[in-house]
Design a protein around this motif. Structure first.
Motif, PDB file in Angstrom:
ATOM      1  N   ALA A  15      14.427  -4.451  46.948  1.00  0.00           N
ATOM      2  CA  ALA A  15      13.618  -4.929  45.815  1.00  0.00           C
ATOM      3  C   ALA A  15      12.119  -4.677  45.989  1.00  0.00           C
ATOM      4  O   ALA A  15      11.458  -4.220  45.041  1.00  0.00           O
ATOM      5  CB  ALA A  15      13.900  -6.410  45.569  1.00  0.00           C
ATOM      6  N   PRO A  16      11.523  -4.949  47.169  1.00  0.00           N
ATOM      7  CA  PRO A  16      10.082  -4.739  47.303  1.00  0.00           C
ATOM      8  C   PRO A  16       9.620  -3.303  47.087  1.00  0.00           C
ATOM      9  O   PRO A  16       8.480  -3.074  46.678  1.00  0.00           O
ATOM     10  CB  PRO A  16       9.805  -5.197  48.743  1.00  0.00           C
ATOM     11  N   THR A  17      10.473  -2.323  47.367  1.00  0.00           N
ATOM     12  CA  THR A  17      10.062  -0.936  47.120  1.00  0.00           C
ATOM     13  C   THR A  17       9.907  -0.689  45.624  1.00  0.00           C
ATOM     14  O   THR A  17       9.079   0.143  45.207  1.00  0.00           O
ATOM     15  CB  THR A  17      11.087   0.067  47.699  1.00  0.00           C
ATOM     16  N   LEU A  18      10.661  -1.404  44.810  1.00  0.00           N
ATOM     17  CA  LEU A  18      10.533  -1.276  43.363  1.00  0.00           C
ATOM     18  C   LEU A  18       9.269  -1.974  42.866  1.00  0.00           C
ATOM     19  O   LEU A  18       8.596  -1.487  41.949  1.00  0.00           O
ATOM     20  CB  LEU A  18      11.773  -1.846  42.677  1.00  0.00           C
ATOM     21  N   TYR A  19       8.937  -3.111  43.480  1.00  0.00           N
ATOM     22  CA  TYR A  19       7.665  -3.757  43.150  1.00  0.00           C
ATOM     23  C   TYR A  19       6.518  -2.793  43.466  1.00  0.00           C
ATOM     24  O   TYR A  19       5.570  -2.648  42.694  1.00  0.00           O
ATOM     25  CB  TYR A  19       7.457  -5.031  43.976  1.00  0.00           C
ATOM     26  N   ALA A  20       6.614  -2.164  44.631  1.00  0.00           N
ATOM     27  CA  ALA A  20       5.546  -1.274  45.085  1.00  0.00           C
ATOM     28  C   ALA A  20       5.334  -0.124  44.102  1.00  0.00           C
ATOM     29  O   ALA A  20       4.185   0.258  43.823  1.00  0.00           O
ATOM     30  CB  ALA A  20       5.873  -0.731  46.471  1.00  0.00           C
ATOM     31  N   TRP A  78      -3.025  12.963  41.052  1.00  0.00           N
ATOM     32  CA  TRP A  78      -2.112  13.026  42.189  1.00  0.00           C
ATOM     33  C   TRP A  78      -1.797  11.655  42.761  1.00  0.00           C
ATOM     34  O   TRP A  78      -0.804  11.496  43.469  1.00  0.00           O
ATOM     35  CB  TRP A  78      -2.704  13.903  43.294  1.00  0.00           C
ATOM     36  N   MET A  79      -2.639  10.677  42.474  1.00  0.00           N
ATOM     37  CA  MET A  79      -2.533   9.381  43.128  1.00  0.00           C
ATOM     38  C   MET A  79      -1.166   8.736  42.948  1.00  0.00           C
ATOM     39  O   MET A  79      -0.487   8.396  43.922  1.00  0.00           O
ATOM     40  CB  MET A  79      -3.624   8.441  42.603  1.00  0.00           C
ATOM     41  N   THR A  80      -0.756   8.556  41.703  1.00  0.00           N
ATOM     42  CA  THR A  80       0.520   7.902  41.441  1.00  0.00           C
ATOM     43  C   THR A  80       1.667   8.707  42.037  1.00  0.00           C
ATOM     44  O   THR A  80       2.592   8.146  42.631  1.00  0.00           O
ATOM     45  CB  THR A  80       0.736   7.719  39.925  1.00  0.00           C
ATOM     46  N   LYS A  81       1.595  10.038  41.902  1.00  0.00           N
ATOM     47  CA  LYS A  81       2.667  10.895  42.410  1.00  0.00           C
ATOM     48  C   LYS A  81       2.807  10.762  43.925  1.00  0.00           C
ATOM     49  O   LYS A  81       3.923  10.672  44.451  1.00  0.00           O
ATOM     50  CB  LYS A  81       2.394  12.349  42.040  1.00  0.00           C
ATOM     51  N   VAL A  82       1.663  10.735  44.641  1.00  0.00           N
ATOM     52  CA  VAL A  82       1.699  10.652  46.101  1.00  0.00           C
ATOM     53  C   VAL A  82       2.280   9.319  46.557  1.00  0.00           C
ATOM     54  O   VAL A  82       3.196   9.273  47.396  1.00  0.00           O
ATOM     55  CB  VAL A  82       0.280  10.837  46.685  1.00  0.00           C
ATOM     56  N   PHE A  83       1.769   8.226  46.009  1.00  0.00           N
ATOM     57  CA  PHE A  83       2.219   6.910  46.458  1.00  0.00           C
ATOM     58  C   PHE A  83       3.660   6.624  46.036  1.00  0.00           C
ATOM     59  O   PHE A  83       4.440   6.052  46.810  1.00  0.00           O
ATOM     60  CB  PHE A  83       1.283   5.819  45.930  1.00  0.00           C
ATOM     61  N   VAL A  84       4.019   7.007  44.823  1.00  0.00           N
ATOM     62  CA  VAL A  84       5.394   6.779  44.375  1.00  0.00           C
ATOM     63  C   VAL A  84       6.356   7.650  45.168  1.00  0.00           C
ATOM     64  O   VAL A  84       7.473   7.224  45.490  1.00  0.00           O
ATOM     65  CB  VAL A  84       5.536   7.034  42.861  1.00  0.00           C
ATOM     66  N   ALA A  85       5.934   8.871  45.517  1.00  0.00           N
ATOM     67  CA  ALA A  85       6.786   9.740  46.349  1.00  0.00           C
ATOM     68  C   ALA A  85       7.055   9.077  47.696  1.00  0.00           C
ATOM     69  O   ALA A  85       8.186   9.094  48.199  1.00  0.00           O
ATOM     70  CB  ALA A  85       6.124  11.094  46.547  1.00  0.00           C
ATOM     71  N   GLY A  86       6.013   8.491  48.290  1.00  0.00           N
ATOM     72  CA  GLY A  86       6.204   7.771  49.547  1.00  0.00           C
ATOM     73  C   GLY A  86       7.121   6.579  49.371  1.00  0.00           C
ATOM     74  O   GLY A  86       7.949   6.279  50.236  1.00  0.00           O
ATOM     75  N   ASP A  87       6.992   5.918  48.234  1.00  0.00           N
ATOM     76  CA  ASP A  87       7.840   4.767  47.952  1.00  0.00           C
ATOM     77  C   ASP A  87       9.296   5.190  47.783  1.00  0.00           C
ATOM     78  O   ASP A  87      10.216   4.506  48.245  1.00  0.00           O
ATOM     79  CB  ASP A  87       7.335   4.066  46.688  1.00  0.00           C
ATOM     80  N   VAL A  88       9.501   6.310  47.103  1.00  0.00           N
ATOM     81  CA  VAL A  88      10.867   6.820  46.913  1.00  0.00           C
ATOM     82  C   VAL A  88      11.487   7.177  48.260  1.00  0.00           C
ATOM     83  O   VAL A  88      12.658   6.883  48.527  1.00  0.00           O
ATOM     84  CB  VAL A  88      10.863   8.044  45.979  1.00  0.00           C
ATOM     85  N   LEU A  89      10.692   7.819  49.136  1.00  0.00           N
ATOM     86  CA  LEU A  89      11.184   8.153  50.473  1.00  0.00           C
ATOM     87  C   LEU A  89      11.570   6.890  51.233  1.00  0.00           C
ATOM     88  O   LEU A  89      12.631   6.838  51.879  1.00  0.00           O
ATOM     89  CB  LEU A  89      10.116   8.929  51.245  1.00  0.00           C
ATOM     90  N   SER A  90      10.716   5.870  51.160  1.00  0.00           N
ATOM     91  CA  SER A  90      11.017   4.595  51.813  1.00  0.00           C
ATOM     92  C   SER A  90      12.297   3.990  51.261  1.00  0.00           C
ATOM     93  O   SER A  90      13.150   3.500  52.011  1.00  0.00           O
ATOM     94  CB  SER A  90       9.852   3.627  51.617  1.00  0.00           C
ATOM     95  N   PHE A  91      12.447   4.035  49.933  1.00  0.00           N
ATOM     96  CA  PHE A  91      13.644   3.493  49.270  1.00  0.00           C
ATOM     97  C   PHE A  91      14.891   4.212  49.758  1.00  0.00           C
ATOM     98  O   PHE A  91      15.899   3.579  50.097  1.00  0.00           O
ATOM     99  CB  PHE A  91      13.494   3.636  47.752  1.00  0.00           C
TER     100      PHE A  91
END
Length: 275
Positions: free
Chosen positions: A85-90, A116-129
């Motif tokens: 769940a927290p990765t989705l909050y992120a 690029w900001m949203t893409k970079v951070f969300v990409a990291g979040d997707v990898l974490s997920f």
């Protein structure tokens, strides 16, 4: 779905009242988030709402585990959904920062290009997920050795989450300092419109809400990191109180903070017209 018989699902009987209470509390704040999302058409908060649903289902399954501590299905549901769940909050929080910067016409104050900001951070979040989901899947489907592999895959996912969240907080702080030192016309107009009340219901309050949510998720991620590094025989995982103090309470607080300081209060069409 089968787990090695030597693998202990729970070192205690899950607390029924606590699980029910958390499921109800998460349901209430999730419903409010859904209402706020529909009212404001804030599509970027869809992942956040899904995260809330994960919590409701997760703690519902945990309540069911009180009556059947040997159920690998219930264990897998509550373990995976509460973990993820927290990765989705992120993901939603990451998207908010880019919108704040664009909203205030402060793209020149961000050291990471906004496009690029949203893409970079969300990409990291997707990898974490993906890593945490894969690790959780391995844990709930294998032998004792395979379970250990799953734990370390989850640890890798949590490390990715912590690194990207740390970078996100630094990015936010740098932008915050720069826009205070060199305010844009939009940021100045917004502050004069909203006044100096505290907590401010403008971009400053929204940034502080993002900081608060980020710190809470970081604390929770560190707790989870310690839990999985210690393993299934560790002290942390053997005591249920840690889950409720360092995960449930933290994540419920994140949802409430973002209810109170919902991005739609700032990132609305009315305010765009004003600016």
């Amino acid at each position: 779905m089968a787990i090695d018989r030597n693998y202990v699902l729970y070192h205690y009987t899950p607390n029924l009242p606590c699980a029910i209470l958390l499921a109800v509390l998460f349901a209430l704040t999730t419903v409010l988030h859904l209402y706020q999302r529909i009212k404001a058409h804030s599509k970027y908060f869809n992942p956040f709402i899904v995260g809330g649903i994960f919590q409701v289902v997760g703690y519902g399954a945990r309540a069911g585990s009180h009556f059947n501590t040997d159920s690998t299905l219930l264990y897998a549901i509550q373990s995976l959904l509460i973990l993820l769940a927290p990765t989705l909050y992120a993901a939603s929080i990451y998207m908010v920062l880019g919108r704040i910067i664009t909203f205030l016409h402060g793209e020149h104050l961000s050291y990471i290009p906004v496009k690029w900001m949203t893409k970079v951070f969300v990409a990291g979040d997707v990898l974490s997920f993906i890593l945490q989901a894969a690790g959780g899947g391995i844990m709930t489907n294998g032998s004792k050795n395979t379970v250990k592999i799953g734990e370390w895959v989850i640890v890798a996912g949590l490390c990715v989450q912590i690194v990207f969240f740390g970078a996100f907080v630094i990015t936010s702080l740098i932008f915050h300092v720069k826009i205070i030192r060199s305010p844009t016309t939009a940021s100045e107009r917004f502050m004069s419109k909203r006044g100096s009340l505290w907590p401010p219901r403008d971009w400053r309050g929204l940034l502080f809400a993002c900081y608060s949510a980020s710190v809470l998720i970081l604390v929770r991620s560190v707790y989870r990191l310690v839990e999985f590094v210690q393993g299934n025989d560790g002290y942390v995982i053997s005591h249920e109180v840690f889950l409720y103090v360092f995960d449930a309470a933290m994540m419920f607080s994140v949802m409430v903070v973002m209810n109170v300081f919902h991005p739609s209060f700032v990132l609305s069409k009315d305010n765009i017209g004003f600016l």
